[in-house]
Design an enzyme around this catalytic site. Structure first.
Site, PDB file in Angstrom:
ATOM      1  N   PHE A  57       0.844  -1.197   0.000  1.00  0.00           N
ATOM      2  CA  PHE A  57       0.000   0.000   0.000  1.00  0.00           C
ATOM      3  C   PHE A  57       0.874   1.240   0.000  1.00  0.00           C
ATOM      4  CE2 PHE A  57      -4.360  -1.511   0.919  1.00  0.00           C
ATOM      5  CZ  PHE A  57      -4.070  -2.871   0.983  1.00  0.00           C
ATOM      6  N   ALA A  58       0.521   2.201  -0.856  1.00  0.00           N
ATOM      7  CA  ALA A  58       1.239   3.472  -0.890  1.00  0.00           C
ATOM      8  C   ALA A  58       0.186   4.573  -0.995  1.00  0.00           C
ATOM      9  CB  ALA A  58       2.199   3.511  -2.071  1.00  0.00           C
ATOM     10  N   VAL A  59      -0.341   4.936   0.155  1.00  0.00           N
ATOM     11  CA  VAL A  59      -1.462   5.874   0.224  1.00  0.00           C
ATOM     12  C   VAL A  59      -0.954   7.211   0.775  1.00  0.00           C
ATOM     13  CG1 VAL A  59      -3.702   6.303   1.339  1.00  0.00           C
ATOM     14  CG2 VAL A  59      -3.128   4.003   0.527  1.00  0.00           C
ATOM     15  N   GLY A  60      -1.423   8.310   0.165  1.00  0.00           N
ATOM     16  CA  GLY A  60      -1.000   9.634   0.622  1.00  0.00           C
ATOM     17  C   GLY A  60       0.492   9.831   0.389  1.00  0.00           C
ATOM     18  N   ASP A 148       4.574  -3.815   4.288  1.00  0.00           N
ATOM     19  CA  ASP A 148       4.604  -2.358   4.455  1.00  0.00           C
ATOM     20  C   ASP A 148       5.469  -1.804   3.334  1.00  0.00           C
ATOM     21  OD1 ASP A 148       3.208  -2.411   6.848  1.00  0.00           O
ATOM     22  OD2 ASP A 148       4.732  -1.320   7.986  1.00  0.00           O
ATOM     23  N   VAL A 149       5.235  -0.555   2.956  1.00  0.00           N
ATOM     24  CA  VAL A 149       6.035   0.032   1.871  1.00  0.00           C
ATOM     25  C   VAL A 149       7.324   0.670   2.393  1.00  0.00           C
ATOM     26  CG1 VAL A 149       4.975   2.353   1.856  1.00  0.00           C
ATOM     27  CG2 VAL A 149       5.793   1.333  -0.284  1.00  0.00           C
ATOM     28  N   GLU A 238      -1.490  -4.980  13.724  1.00  0.00           N
ATOM     29  CA  GLU A 238      -0.453  -5.884  14.257  1.00  0.00           C
ATOM     30  C   GLU A 238      -0.945  -6.648  15.488  1.00  0.00           C
ATOM     31  OE1 GLU A 238       3.933  -5.242  13.906  1.00  0.00           O
ATOM     32  OE2 GLU A 238       3.626  -4.587  15.981  1.00  0.00           O
TER      33      GLU A 238
HETATM   34  N1  UDP Z   1       0.247   3.380   4.807  1.00  0.00           N
HETATM   35  C1  UDP Z   1       0.086   4.252   3.747  1.00  0.00           C
HETATM   36  N2  UDP Z   1      -0.315   5.536   3.985  1.00  0.00           N
HETATM   37  C2  UDP Z   1      -0.563   5.996   5.242  1.00  0.00           C
HETATM   38  C3  UDP Z   1      -0.376   5.117   6.338  1.00  0.00           C
HETATM   39  C4  UDP Z   1       0.041   3.815   6.089  1.00  0.00           C
HETATM   40  O1  UDP Z   1       0.311   3.872   2.594  1.00  0.00           O
HETATM   41  O2  UDP Z   1      -0.925   7.171   5.388  1.00  0.00           O
HETATM   42  C5  UDP Z   1       0.631   1.987   4.540  1.00  0.00           C
HETATM   43  C6  UDP Z   1       2.095   1.860   4.121  1.00  0.00           C
HETATM   44  O3  UDP Z   1       2.237   0.723   3.294  1.00  0.00           O
HETATM   45  C7  UDP Z   1       2.767   1.647   5.447  1.00  0.00           C
HETATM   46  C8  UDP Z   1       1.769   0.750   6.150  1.00  0.00           C
HETATM   47  O4  UDP Z   1       0.482   1.229   5.733  1.00  0.00           O
HETATM   48  O5  UDP Z   1       4.045   1.071   5.317  1.00  0.00           O
HETATM   49  C9  UDP Z   1       1.825   0.733   7.694  1.00  0.00           C
HETATM   50  O6  UDP Z   1       1.990   2.024   8.205  1.00  0.00           O
HETATM   51  P1  UDP Z   1       3.395   2.449   8.851  1.00  0.00           P
HETATM   52  O7  UDP Z   1       4.502   1.917   8.014  1.00  0.00           O
HETATM   53  O8  UDP Z   1       3.366   3.920   9.085  1.00  0.00           O
HETATM   54  O9  UDP Z   1       3.313   1.674  10.240  1.00  0.00           O
HETATM   55  P2  UDP Z   1       4.538   1.264  11.199  1.00  0.00           P
HETATM   56  O10 UDP Z   1       5.657   0.730  10.352  1.00  0.00           O
HETATM   57  O11 UDP Z   1       4.937   2.488  11.925  1.00  0.00           O
HETATM   58  O12 UDP Z   1       3.934   0.225  12.095  1.00  0.00           O
HETATM   59 MN    MN Z   2       5.969   0.382   8.353  1.00  0.00          MN
END
Ligand code: UDP
Ligand code: MN
Length: 288
Positions: A57-60, A148-149, A238
Site C-alpha cells: 500500500f502506498a497511500v497519501g 509495508d512500503v 499488528e
Molecule cells: N500506509 C500508507 N499511507 C498511510 C499510512 C500507512 O500507505 O498514510 C501503509 C504503508 O504501506 C505503510 C503501512 O500502511 O508502510 C503501515 O503504516 P506504517 O509503516 O506507518 O506503520 P509502522 O511501520 O509504523 O507500524
Molecule cells: Mn511500516
C-alpha cells in the site's frame, strides 16, 4: 494446495544453527541463513508451479516517500526465478512510478480510498487484501506476501520464505522475554491476549492465498467489532495479527533477517539482512 512446510523441509535442510531457535514448539521451521539450500528451494517451487502476489500500500505521502525504492529493490531480491505480480494499492494511481520489470513479473495498480486516520489506512489493508485475493489473486497466484512500503530489500528474500502460513519475528522483540511483548492487554478488544508464542511483525506476512484470505478476513472482522465497541487495539492491525497467529499457528516463521532495523546495531545471529526498515518520517508522513 501443496505446501513445502514440514514434510519436504527435512530434505531441503542443509543443517542447523546452534546459536538460534530454528523450530517452534509446534514444529514449524524458523528460517535463518545457513539452514537452507536456496537453489533447491527455487527448483522445488518452480517444479510445483508456485507464483507469488506481493501486496503493498502506498497511500497519501507514503507513495512519493517509499514506493520507488521498495519496488526497485524488490526487483533485485524478491522471489527471483518465480512469477511475481505486484498489487500496488494507492489513492493516486497516476503517481505510481513506471519501473522496468524482469521477465515473468508484472504490476497491477488498484485505486483505494484514503482513510483520514493513518491507523485506519493501516488496519483497513486487511479488508482490501481479502477482497483482492477473492476477486483476482486466487485466479493467478498460489501464494501471497503482504508488505509495508517503508522498507528496502537488501538481500535474497526467496522461495524459502514461502509456506502455507508465514509470520515474521519482530526485530525488536525476538530477544526479549514474553512478558515484554506488546500484545493488546485490553480485555475489551478482540485482539486481547494474555500470553503468546512470539511477537510477530505485521510489516511482513504471507502464505497460500487461502490462508492469507482467512487471516485478513478474520483480522478485519475483529477490527470492525472493536470499532463497534469503541475500542482500538494497541498496535492496530499488528495486535490482531498476533492474536490470529496465536490461535492459528503459522506453518513457517521468518527470522528477523527478513525485516531488520539497523538502528538495533550489530547482532551475531543476524548474518545477513534481507529487508531493512526505511527511515520513518512520521512528522511529515502522518500529517495532512
Ligand atoms: N500506509 C500508507 N499511507 C498511510 C499510512 C500507512 O500507505 O498514510 C501503509 C504503508 O504501506 C505503510 C503501512 O500502511 O508502510 C503501515 O503504516 P506504517 O509503516 O506507518 O506503520 P509502522 O511501520 O509504523 O507500524
Ligand atoms: Mn511500516
Amino acid at each position: 494446495m501443496l505446501s513445502l512446510d514440514n514434510s519436504v523441509d527435512a530434505s531441503l535442510d542443509l543443517g542447523s544453527r546452534s546459536d538460534v531457535q530454528t523450530c517452534t514448539d509446534w514444529k514449524a521451521p524458523i528460517i535463518w541463513d545457513g539452514m537452507f539450500d536456496p537453489d533447491l528451494y527455487d527448483k522445488t517451487h518452480q517444479s510445483e508451479g508456485s507464483s507469488v502476489a506481493l501486496t503493498v500500500f502506498a497511500v497519501g505521502r507514503y507513495l512519493d516517500a517509499y514506493l520507488l525504492t521498495f519496488l526497485n529493490s524488490s526487483e533485485h531480491h524478491f522471489m527471483l526465478g518465480l512469477p511475481v505480480t505486484y498489487y500496488v494499492f494507492t489513492d493516486t494511481p497516476e503517481k505510481v512510478p513506471d519501473i522496468k520489470l524482469g521477465p515473468q513479473r508484472s504490476i497491477k495498480v488498484i485505486k483505494v480510498k484514503r482513510h483520514s486516520r493513518w491507523q485506519d489506512v493501516s488496519m483497513m489493508r486487511m479488508k482490501t487484501i481479502a477482497d483482492a485475493i477473492e476477486s483476482d489473486i486466487r485466479h493467478h497466484c498460489t501464494h501471497v506476501f503482504c508488505f509495508d512500503v517503508d522498507q528496502v530489500f537488501t538481500g535474497r528474500f526467496g522461495s524459502e520464505a514461502l509456506g502455507d502460513s508465514v509470520a515474521l519475528l519482530h526485530a525488536h522483540y525476538y530477544h526479549l522475554p514474553e512478558r515484554l511483548f506488546t500484545y493488546d492487554r485490553n480485555p475489551k478488544s478482540k485482539a486481547y491476549m494474555e500470553s503468546g508464542d512470539f511477537y510477530y511483525h505485521a510489516a511482513v506476512f504471507g502464505g497460500s492465498w487461502n490462508s492469507v484470505k482467512a487471516l485478513t478476513e478474520s483480522c478485519y472482522q475483529s477490527i470492525m467489532e472493536d470499532k463497534e465497541n469503541d475500542v482500538e487495539a494497541l498496535w492496530h492491525d499488528e495486535s490482531h495479527l498476533n492474536k490470529y497467529m496465536w490461535l492459528q499457528k503459522p506453518s513457517r516463521v521468518l527470522s528477523p533477517e527478513y525485516c531488520w532495523d539497523t538502528s538495533i546495531g550489530d547482532r551475531n545471529d543476524i548474518r545477513v539482512t534481507r529487508l531493512l526498515w526505511a527511515t520513518k518520517h512520521y512528522d511529515t508522513l502522518r500529517t495532512d
